[in-house]
Design a protein around this motif. Structure first.
Motif, mmCIF file in Angstrom:
data_model
loop_
_atom_site.group_PDB
_atom_site.id
_atom_site.type_symbol
_atom_site.label_atom_id
_atom_site.label_comp_id
_atom_site.label_asym_id
_atom_site.label_seq_id
_atom_site.Cartn_x
_atom_site.Cartn_y
_atom_site.Cartn_z
ATOM 1 N N THR A 9 0.694 -0.993 -0.095
ATOM 2 C CA THR A 9 0.089 0.405 -0.340
ATOM 3 C C THR A 9 1.276 1.167 -0.264
ATOM 4 O O THR A 9 0.529 1.805 -0.567
ATOM 5 N N GLY A 10 1.509 1.313 0.712
ATOM 6 C CA GLY A 10 2.860 2.179 0.852
ATOM 7 C C GLY A 10 3.516 3.126 -0.309
ATOM 8 O O GLY A 10 3.662 3.165 -0.317
ATOM 9 N N MET A 13 1.153 4.427 -2.966
ATOM 10 C CA MET A 13 1.257 5.555 -2.744
ATOM 11 C C MET A 13 2.144 6.528 -2.487
ATOM 12 O O MET A 13 1.961 7.547 -3.113
ATOM 13 N N GLY A 16 2.248 6.416 -6.743
ATOM 14 C CA GLY A 16 1.250 7.974 -7.002
ATOM 15 C C GLY A 16 1.214 9.440 -6.941
ATOM 16 O O GLY A 16 1.432 10.396 -7.868
ATOM 17 N N LEU A 17 1.759 9.854 -5.377
ATOM 18 C CA LEU A 17 2.754 11.117 -5.191
ATOM 19 C C LEU A 17 3.676 11.573 -6.222
ATOM 20 O O LEU A 17 4.322 12.525 -6.217
ATOM 21 N N LEU A 52 -4.921 -2.357 -6.343
ATOM 22 C CA LEU A 52 -4.650 -0.868 -6.270
ATOM 23 C C LEU A 52 -3.901 -0.136 -7.750
ATOM 24 O O LEU A 52 -4.489 1.221 -7.614
ATOM 25 N N SER A 56 -5.672 3.272 -9.114
ATOM 26 C CA SER A 56 -4.841 4.504 -9.845
ATOM 27 C C SER A 56 -4.928 4.852 -10.823
ATOM 28 O O SER A 56 -5.062 5.870 -11.896
ATOM 29 N N GLY A 64 -1.181 8.257 -12.127
ATOM 30 C CA GLY A 64 -0.921 7.126 -11.373
ATOM 31 C C GLY A 64 -0.235 5.711 -12.764
ATOM 32 O O GLY A 64 -0.026 6.541 -13.020
#
Length: 316
Positions: A9-10, A13, A16-17, A52, A56, A64
């Protein structure tokens, strides 16, 4: 499992960022986490990473994963391969139990025990329990004992105990006290009035040996050409209602190491320790285990017997 899912999950994220859209950025870390885990965990990590990736693309709040078919196909193929690779890795790192040649009235099984080897001899005598479970990475866990009670001393009762041990011992984090607790539950469910006098032995990948005794004879190590007691603390039999301190695991040092059940000590009486002098003279665990099953005065064989040599053959 939680750490692997949190890492996946991390990673999503962060990708994406950072506006990373290449499949490699989204799949590399989940793939590494999955391959290093058990196959079941790897499958869950791959599935969650796929969710995920889809999120995205469907909800592009932050740029993403690329949405072109080739990129999605590359990620899907990579994530599908992760559980397969984890399964293949587990199989290559798990030793196999092989049957050694021997007389028809005794079955001798050999298996790696850390850098060394072990042999478990089973004769099918009354109440006999014997099970060996290789652990991923080169370790080994063995159950050896004798059951008492009409409900336990049946093929179905003994098989239920051995199957419970296989399930618990196969878990990488199953410490010796947890294995005893699992056996305690099975014995009490099967026969509240019966009990199991057993020794549970663990050999890690480095060859260190630990054991827990539950109403069973002490382990034996070879020293100066003779058999000597290892001094492992004793605890009550599994399923016993008699008061007593719980069994505490203890280290076993020396080589080779022999483990015998109460059937062996009952058959040989006060001479049982001297009979185990053969351990000091033998250099082949399989042959030594087979010899130790011979009954007194060439009587019926008595098992089960376990012989461990934790050192690699080159050092013997």
């Amino acid at each position: 499992m939680r750490a692997a899912l949190a890492g996946t999950t991390g990673n999503a994220m962060l990708m994406g960022l950072a506006e990373v859209s290449t499949p490699l950025g989204w799949v590399l870390l989940p793939g590494l986490l999955g391959v290093s885990a058990r196959p079941r965990v790897a499958a869950l990590v791959s599935a969650w990473a796929g969710v995920l990736v889809v999120l995205s693309v469907v909800v592009p709040v932050i740029p993403g994963h690329r949405s072109d078919p080739q990129a999605l196909l590359a990620s899907a193929a990579s994530l599908a391969a992760v559980p397969v690779l984890a399964w293949a890795r587990r199989r290559t790192r798990t030793a196999t139990v092989a049957r050694a040649a021997g007389p028809p009235d005794v079955a001798v099984f050999t298996v790696a025990a850390g850098p060394g080897s072990a042999a478990l001899a089973i004769c099918g005598t009354a109440g006999e329990i014997g099970a060996a479970v290789p652990v991923r990475g080169g370790g080994l866990r063995v159950l050896l004992g004798t059951v008492t009670g009409a409900a336990l001393d049946t093929p179905a009762g003994r098989r239920a105990i051995e199957q419970a041990f296989h399930r618990s011992a196969a878990a990488p984090r199953g410490a010796l006290p947890h294995l005893v607790d699992a056996l305690e539950k099975v014995v009490r469910d099967l026969a509240p009035a019966g009990h199991l006098r057993a020794t549970v032995v663990e050999v890690d990948r480095a060859g260190s040996v630990r054991a827990v005794r539950c109403g069973s004879p002490d382990l034996v190590v070879a020293a100066d050409g003779r058999a000597e007691l290892a001094g492992v603390p004793a605890g009550p039999a599994i399923g016993s209602t008699e008061p007593g301190e719980p069994a505490v695991p203890g280290p076993v040092t020396g080589r080779p190491i022999a483990v015998a059940g109460t059937g062996f000590t009952d058959a040989h009486g006060q001479r049982w320790l001297r009979v185990l002098d053969q351990v000091a003279a033998g250099d082949d665990p399989a042959r030594t285990a087979e010899l130790l099953t011979r009954g007194p005065r060439d009587g019926r064989r008595t098992g089960a017997v376990l012989v461990i040599d934790p050192e690699p053959p080159a050092r013997r």
